[in-house]
Design a protein around this motif. Structure first.
Motif, short mmCIF file in Angstrom:
data_model
loop_
_atom_site.label_atom_id
_atom_site.label_comp_id
_atom_site.label_asym_id
_atom_site.label_seq_id
_atom_site.Cartn_x
_atom_site.Cartn_y
_atom_site.Cartn_z
N GLY A 328 29.36 46.04 42.62
CA GLY A 328 28.35 46.05 43.68
C GLY A 328 27.79 44.67 43.98
O GLY A 328 26.60 44.51 44.25
N LEU A 329 28.65 43.64 43.96
CA LEU A 329 28.22 42.26 44.24
C LEU A 329 28.41 41.94 45.72
O LEU A 329 29.32 42.46 46.37
CB LEU A 329 29.02 41.29 43.38
N ASP A 330 27.58 41.05 46.23
CA ASP A 330 27.64 40.67 47.64
C ASP A 330 28.84 39.78 47.90
O ASP A 330 29.11 38.82 47.14
CB ASP A 330 26.36 39.95 48.06
N THR A 331 29.54 40.05 49.01
CA THR A 331 30.71 39.25 49.37
C THR A 331 30.36 37.79 49.65
O THR A 331 31.06 36.89 49.18
CB THR A 331 31.42 39.89 50.57
N PRO A 332 29.30 37.49 50.42
CA PRO A 332 28.98 36.08 50.65
C PRO A 332 28.69 35.32 49.36
O PRO A 332 29.06 34.14 49.22
CB PRO A 332 27.74 36.15 51.56
N TRP A 333 28.01 35.97 48.43
CA TRP A 333 27.71 35.29 47.15
C TRP A 333 28.98 35.02 46.38
O TRP A 333 29.15 33.95 45.78
CB TRP A 333 26.74 36.15 46.35
N LEU A 334 29.91 35.97 46.36
CA LEU A 334 31.17 35.75 45.66
C LEU A 334 32.00 34.68 46.35
O LEU A 334 32.78 33.97 45.68
CB LEU A 334 31.97 37.07 45.59
N ARG A 348 23.85 41.48 34.38
CA ARG A 348 22.86 41.88 33.40
C ARG A 348 21.57 42.30 34.09
O ARG A 348 20.91 43.28 33.71
CB ARG A 348 22.59 40.73 32.44
N GLN A 349 21.19 41.57 35.17
CA GLN A 349 19.98 41.94 35.91
C GLN A 349 20.12 43.32 36.53
O GLN A 349 19.14 44.06 36.65
CB GLN A 349 19.72 40.89 36.99
N LYS A 350 21.33 43.68 36.95
CA LYS A 350 21.55 45.00 37.55
C LYS A 350 21.84 46.08 36.51
O LYS A 350 22.10 47.22 36.87
CB LYS A 350 22.73 44.92 38.52
N ARG A 351 21.79 45.74 35.23
CA ARG A 351 22.05 46.69 34.13
C ARG A 351 23.42 47.36 34.31
O ARG A 351 23.57 48.57 34.24
CB ARG A 351 20.97 47.76 34.04
N LYS A 352 24.42 46.50 34.52
CA LYS A 352 25.78 46.99 34.66
C LYS A 352 26.70 46.47 33.56
O LYS A 352 27.92 46.58 33.66
CB LYS A 352 26.35 46.59 36.02
N LEU A 353 26.10 45.89 32.51
CA LEU A 353 26.87 45.42 31.36
C LEU A 353 26.51 46.24 30.14
O LEU A 353 25.46 46.89 30.09
CB LEU A 353 26.56 43.93 31.10
N PRO A 354 27.36 46.23 29.12
CA PRO A 354 27.02 46.97 27.89
C PRO A 354 25.72 46.47 27.30
O PRO A 354 25.41 45.26 27.32
CB PRO A 354 28.21 46.68 26.97
#
Length: 855
Positions: A328-334, A348-354
């Motif tokens: 769920g990352l933004d395309t412009p940022w990538l 980690r901020q989005k709580r998507k890591l273990p």
């Protein structure tokens, strides 16, 4: 004034004038002496400087020529001028400056243009001339000198400096020149041209001459040939800036488009060496690599797994769409190529890591994978949202790290379900009474249930999980001694021939007097299921059932013969009764009212009895499966009218209102006219019995798609709710004066038309029977019948004074002589081979099911 005074004054004035003149002369002389000394000093210094300049000029082999008003004169360097004249091929002993300047202009058009622009327009110039005896630039002679020509303007005078750069060998001589001439790619040496920003080629190798399609250097110079205009620009830039220049150019050589890397290196002042390296194969390889990389990226972009590639600097260089979707990352940022660490921080901020107690340490471990030399072991990440990801890390061939994220949530769930299913299957197999075993194509045991060990009296501890079929068959030999049977069974397990792997079944007798049925079933994974079932009791039961079937068949035959005989015996006297009753009816005028009523009752009862006998025979014929329907197109309205006409007297007796509405009176339907008339008459009779005086009987018809819906209803006494579910069973309703077998026969006749019958009834208001007769597509109209009014046809009967309802008797037989009733032919009911594998008839099968249910 006296003469003496005047004389004295004149003498004094003369003396003063003389004194003044003397002083003035002294001062002028002193000034002149000072100026003379100054001039002598300056002249001495000038002579010294002039001597130094003469020495310096003589040391550098230079000559200065001044051009003013088309006058060319040598200012300095006679010896240098003579040397230049000899190098330029001037043979005269007295060579002048104009001749040398003219010879320099003849060396090339560029030199002539540069000198002309200097003299006429005052444009500065700087160029070199390689001069050898008898010719200017000539790369075929062994030696010569290089003349440096520089021109500038001062006032109205154009100054030309001629300097000898030094004697040298020809560029085409020497081992290095020969080596350069053998190089496969074009090389050439150039110097500054006669005009500013131009260049002049002084040497080229054979590859260059071949590239420009020139036979010699002179031809290339005369035709102003060049490898490429852009290459000439690079040479001029290198000469002007005295620095290395290079560029990529596509050139056409020998009719083929080739890629060259043009490199220009400065040599001494005013000279550059240029060479063009053929990089076509490299460019083609680079283009192929680019296309391959593009196709590789497009392939990765279509993968369902998330892919990310980080370069050696740990920045994102590639990611597919699945990577964006997964995290769920933004395309412009990538697109800004964030670092691996920045991506981990955002996830980690989005709580998507273990979840981890020390994220810094975990992050450092992730970044340590950039030092991998081989693929790291796979890792499973459990995310906070319940998803499970398989992470694959491997070093990228171009440096960096490739990460692959596969969503294994569904796969793990399926694996869990699969394991649960396997456990359920094992538990299910263990509950089966049949001995079930599964063997692989290699003949080894994969699965068996508990009943297998019990069936063959085996010890579970003696059987290994992957026991061979030969070992198990040896353990089963005490019960089945036939080794050929076991060999054939093994062949069916291990043979890959599709014919041999077809499902098979058979029976075998064991040594303990059991009868076992065996069957093999190939499985999709190449394994084979082998099952054994003890059918000893079932076979005994089958034999008992077969005996019972024979007895029941005889019983059914006797029943049919009995029904036929009874019907014949009943119909014979009944025909006599009906005949005599009709004879008395013709003489009814001679009878009184009471005897006439008795006669009507006798005739009505005889008619009802005849119909009951016919119903019994029809039902017996239906039960035997011997009754067929003959479908023809008939007029529905006429069929209903005939049925109503036969009951006119009964309708009149009870003042019942009869209506028919629905289809056009010309409508034709495809039915068996006789059987449908029989159905309608039975339902009308049932309605007459239950309709109150001055009630109503109605018939409605309609078509639903290709199905004819025929409703027959009445008002009056309905059917109790507890009886409605069984109203079509045989003999239901006798306690309330019902038709007995009539409604059961109605249902059977409707089903012979592939239809069905439904009932709607209120015990207080009446009932409606609906016949559903399918297959009415394509039925038409009676063309000969007129179109009647669409309003319902109503018949209101007037009440008769008699107290007993009259029913019009059927037409009497032509003779009172009794005729034998037809006896239904004996036939065996049809059997369903899937539900009745033993070939039993319907009665025997029902009896067998009853016995099995009791057991």
């Amino acid at each position: 004034m006296t003469v003496t005074t005047i004389a004295f004054a004149a003498a004094a004035g003369a003396m003063a004038l003389a004194l003044s003149t003397t002083v003035l002369s002294w001062r002028v002389r002193s000034k002149l002496i000072g100026e003379r000394d100054t001039l002598k000093s300056e002249l001495s210094g000038g002579q010294t400087v002039l001597g130094e300049l003469d020495a310096a000029t003589s040391a550098f082999d230079e000559a200065f020529v001044a051009v003013e008003d088309n006058l060319v004169r040598l200012v300095w360097g006679d010896e240098t001028l003579q040397t230049c004249a000899q190098a330029l091929g001037l043979k005269s002993d007295t060579v002048t400056a104009p001749q040398v300047i003219e010879a320099i202009g003849n060396t090339s058009p560029e030199a002539a243009a540069a000198l002309t622009a200097l003299i006429t327009q005052g444009k500065s110039c700087h160029f070199e001339v390689f001069a050898e005896a008898g010719s200017a630039i000539n790369a075929l002679r062994p030696s010569g000198i290089t003349l440096l020509v520089e021109g500038r303007v001062s006032g109205a005078t154009a100054w030309i400096r001629l300097a000898i750069a030094g004697a040298r060998k020809s560029l085409s001589s020497g081992p290095f020149a020969q080596m350069a001439n053998l190089l496969p790619y074009p090389c050439w040496v150039a110097t500054r041209g006669p005009t500013e920003g131009s260049n002049q080629m002084i040497w080229a190798n054979a590859a260059w001459l071949k590239a420009v399609d020139a036979q010699s250097l002179e031809q290339a110079q005369d035709d102003h040939l060049g490898l490429d205009r852009s290459a000439d620009i690079l040479v001029s830039e290198a000469l002007a800036q005295n620095m290395r220049r290079e560029g990529f150019r596509w050139l056409t050589i020998d009719g083929q488009r080739r890629a060259f890397q043009v490199i220009v290196e400065p040599l001494t002042e005013g000279h550059v060496a240029a060479y063009a390296i053929d990089v076509t194969e490299g460019e083609e390889s680079r283009e192929a690599l680019r296309r391959h990389a593009k196709a590789h990226d497009e392939t990765l972009d279509r993968l369902e797994d998330a892919v990310a590639i980080f370069g050696p600097e740990k920045r994102l260089t590639f990611h597919n769409r699945a990577f964006e979707t997964l995290w769920g990352l933004d395309t412009p940022w990538l697109a800004e190529r964030p670092t691996h660490g920045e991506i981990l921080e955002r996830l980690r901020q989005k709580r998507k890591l273990p979840e981890t107690s020390d994220f810094s340490k975990w992050k450092a471990q992730e970044l340590d994978f950039y030092g991998l030399t081989d693929t790291a072991p796979d890792e499973i990440w459990s995310l906070p949202n319940g998803r499970a990801l398989r992470v694959v890390r491997q070093p990228h061939p171009l440096g960096g790290l490739l990460l692959l994220y596969s969503d294994k949530t569904g796969e793990l769930a399926l694996k869990s379900q699969f394991n649960s299913l396997i456990q359920v299957q094992r538990a299910t197999l263990d509950q089966l009474t049949d001995a079930v075993s599964v063997f692989g194509s290699d003949g080894r045991l994969r699965l068996r249930n508990k009943a297998f060990d019990d069936f063959w009296h085996l010890n579970s501890d003696e059987i290994t999980p992957d026991a061979e079929f030969s070992h198990l068959s040896g353990m089963c030999l005490p019960l089945v001694h036939d080794r050929g049977f076991w060999s054939e069974l093994k062949a069916r397990i291990t043979d890959t021939d599709p014919v041999a792997r077809a499902p098979q079944t058979g029976e075998v007798k064991t040594s303990d007097d059991r009868l076992a049925q065996w069957r093999t079933q190939p499985l999709p994974d190449g394994a084979t299921l082998v099952a054994f079932a003890d059918i000893t009791s079932r076979r005994a039961l089958e034999q008992a059932i077969e005996a019972r079937d024979t007895a029941l068949t005889d019983s059914v035959r006797l029943k049919r013969e009995f029904v036929g005989n009874v019907s014949y015996e009943l119909r014979t006297p009944l025909t006599t009764i009906v005949g005599y009753a009709e004879m008395l009816q013709r003489q009814a005028d001679a009878l009184d009212d009471r005897n006439r009523d008795y006669l009507d009752s006798i005739q009505s009862a005889a008619t009802a009895l005849a119909r009951s006998i016919d119903d019994v025979l029809d039902m017996a014929q239906i039960d035997a499966g011997e009754m067929d329907v003959s479908l023809t197109e008939v007029n529905l309205a006429q069929l209903v009218a005939r049925s109503r006409t036969h009951r006119e007297a009964a309708l009149t007796a009870k003042a019942i209102r009869f209506t028919y509405e629905g289809l056009d009176t010309r409508a034709r339907v495809k039915v068996d006219a006789r059987r449908l008339t029989q159905v309608i008459e039975h339902l009308l009779d049932y309605a007459l019995i239950n309709t109150q005086t001055e009630g109503q009987i109605f018939i409605r018809s309609r078509k639903d798609a290709d199905t004819l819906a025929l409703e027959i209803g009445y008002t009056g006494r309905g059917i109790p709710y507890h009886t409605q579910a069984h109203i079509f069973d045989r003999y239901v309703g006798r306690e309330r004066g019902g038709p007995g077998l009539g409604l059961a026969l109605v249902k059977a006749l409707v089903e012979l038309h592939d239809g069905w019958i439904t009932l709607e009834s209120d015990p207080q208001t009446g009932a409606t029977f609906t016949l559903h007769l399918p297959h009415q597509t394509g039925t038409g109209m009676d063309a000969d019948m007129p179109v009647l009014t669409p309003e319902p046809v109503a018949v209101i009967a007037k009440p008769r004074p008699q107290s007993v309802p009259e029913a019009k008797p059927q037409e009497p037989a032509p003779k009172p002589t009794p005729e034998p009733a037809p006896v239904p032919a004996q036939s065996k009911p049809e059997q369903n081979p899937q539900s009745n594998p033993l070939g039993l008839n319907a009665e025997t099968l029902a009896e067998a099911r009853r016995i099995l249910g009791m057991l």
